[in-house]
Design an enzyme around this catalytic site. Sequence first.
Site, PDB file in Angstrom:
ATOM      1  N   ASP A 188       8.018  52.183  38.437  1.00  0.00           N
ATOM      2  CA  ASP A 188       7.637  53.376  37.684  1.00  0.00           C
ATOM      3  C   ASP A 188       7.961  53.174  36.201  1.00  0.00           C
ATOM      4  OD1 ASP A 188       6.646  55.911  37.368  1.00  0.00           O
ATOM      5  OD2 ASP A 188       7.851  56.780  38.976  1.00  0.00           O
ATOM      6  N   ASP A 226       0.315  62.287  39.862  1.00  0.00           N
ATOM      7  CA  ASP A 226       0.699  62.301  41.283  1.00  0.00           C
ATOM      8  C   ASP A 226      -0.203  63.262  42.055  1.00  0.00           C
ATOM      9  OD1 ASP A 226       2.845  60.912  40.281  1.00  0.00           O
ATOM     10  OD2 ASP A 226       4.371  62.222  41.140  1.00  0.00           O
TER      11      ASP A 226
HETATM   12  C1  GAL Z   1       6.623  59.569  39.826  1.00  0.00           C
HETATM   13  C2  GAL Z   1       5.673  58.721  40.642  1.00  0.00           C
HETATM   14  C3  GAL Z   1       5.799  59.140  42.083  1.00  0.00           C
HETATM   15  C4  GAL Z   1       7.220  58.928  42.539  1.00  0.00           C
HETATM   16  C5  GAL Z   1       8.191  59.662  41.634  1.00  0.00           C
HETATM   17  C6  GAL Z   1       9.634  59.345  41.955  1.00  0.00           C
HETATM   18  O1  GAL Z   1       6.548  59.235  38.494  1.00  0.00           O
HETATM   19  O2  GAL Z   1       4.368  58.901  40.168  1.00  0.00           O
HETATM   20  O3  GAL Z   1       4.897  58.421  42.893  1.00  0.00           O
HETATM   21  O4  GAL Z   1       7.483  57.554  42.555  1.00  0.00           O
HETATM   22  O5  GAL Z   1       7.960  59.343  40.267  1.00  0.00           O
HETATM   23  O6  GAL Z   1      10.511  59.994  41.098  1.00  0.00           O
END
Ligand code: GAL
Length: 429
Positions: A173, A244
Site C-alpha cells: 500500500d 476501495d
Molecule cells: C487501503 C487499501 C485496502 C486495504 C486498506 C488497509 O488503502 O486500499 O485494500 O489494504 O488500505 O488499511
Amino acid sequence: MSHPSVPRIGRTVAGLGTAAVCSAGLLAAPAPASASPGARHTTRPYPNLATTPPMGWNNWSYYACRINEKVVLDNARALVRTGLARRGYDTVTVDDCWMSRRRGPRDELVPDPVKFPHGMAYVGQQLHRMGLRFGIYTDVGTLTCEKYPGSLGHFRQDAQLFARWKVDYVKADGCNVPVPRGRGKEETYRDLYGQLSSALRDAGRPITFSVSAPAYFQFDGDRVWHRVIGWSSELGNLWRGGRDVAGRKSSPATKWASILYNFRYNANLAELQRPGRWNDPDFLLVGDSDLTRQEMRSQMSLWAMMAAPLISSTDVGKLSGAAREILGNERVIAVDQDPLGVQGRIVQQGRDSTVLAKPLANGDWAIALFNAGDAARTLSITAGAAGLPEAGSYRLRDLVTGRGLRSDGEIVARQVPAHGTVLYRVTPG
Ligand code: GAL
C-alpha cells in the site's frame, strides 16, 4: 491529500456523477505505456509471475482489522472445502493489521502475538499444506494505513523476512508516504515502490507483487495517473488503480455504487493493461455481502471481462449456494483467466448500459451486456459493432445458464434484469 505525508485513500464512495466525469476524462487521455518523471530510474521489469490474473481471498473488505490466525485459516479451509481453491482461488492474503505496533529489537516486523500466536511462517506453512499460496500486506510509507509499521527504510529487511516466511504474494500500500522537500509526490512514490520491487526480486523467492501506487494518483489528473500506472506495471504484476470497494458495514446501495464506480474507471484503463500486467479494480464482494444475485453475477462477469484479479473478500464459510455458484462458475472464470490476457473493451456505452467485448485465445469472443439501470431491458449489439470477425453465423453460449443460441449477427440479451449482466461466449462461424 496533503504533503508531506500522503494519507490513505478510498474510504468513501463517490457519486456516480463523479465516476462518469472521470471515465470521460480517461477516454480523452490515452496514456503512455511506461513513462516516468524520474528519468534516472532504470527499470528492470519485474519478473512475469502472474501470467493470468491472480485469484484468491483477502480479508480486508469483509473483516478489516478484525483478523487473526483462525479467521485466515478457516477461510482458507473453506476455499478448499467449497472447491473454489481448485477453481483457481488459491492466494490467501492477510491485509493490514497483522503486525505489532512496533518493530522488534532487530528492527524486524513482528506479528501481533494475540492475533497470530504461532507467527506468520506458521500461517504460510498451513496455507501451503492446503495447496494454497500465502499473501501478505505491507506499505511503502512510514506506517500502514491503519498505522502499523510501514516498510520505508526497511525494504530489503522486510522482503527477506517475507521470503523466509515463504510468502508468495505481497500487496504494498502507499499510505503515509512522506514527500521530502524539493521532491515531487510521483517521484517519491516511484522511488519507494522501485526500492521494494528490487528488494522483492532479490529476496530469492518468486513473489507476486501488487502495487497500490496508482490508487494514490487517481485524482491527480489522467496524464499523471496513467503515467503512474505505466511504471507500476513495470515494477509489479498488478496494481490497484483507485478507490476501495465498500466495506462490509456499508449499505447495500453503497456497495453496489462502489462496484459500479470501480467498474467504470477500470473499464477505461483497458489500454494500460497487457498480458501478465493487470489492472486491479479491487475485491469481489460476491458472498455474504447484501448484493442481489444479479449484482453478484454482474460483478463477477464484469471483472472477468476486464481480466481483473478475482480476489474474494467475504466469509467463505458462510457463502450462500448462489454466491458459491457465481464465484465458482468455471465458464466465467475461463473468460477472466483466458491465456490471451486481453482486457475487454467497451464497444457500446448507453446511459445506463454498457457492452464489452473481449477476444479469447481460441478465436472466440466474450461479450457482456450490462444493464446498470433499475428496470429490466433488452440489450443488443451487432457482431460488427462489437468488433467480431465477419461470419455467416455465430454460436452464442450464455455463460451463466449454459444455454446455446445461434445468431446471424445480432447479439441480443432479452430483458436483462436491473443491475444484471448477460455474458456470452461467441464462436464465429
Ligand atoms: C487501503 C487499501 C485496502 C486495504 C486498506 C488497509 O488503502 O486500499 O485494500 O489494504 O488500505 O488499511
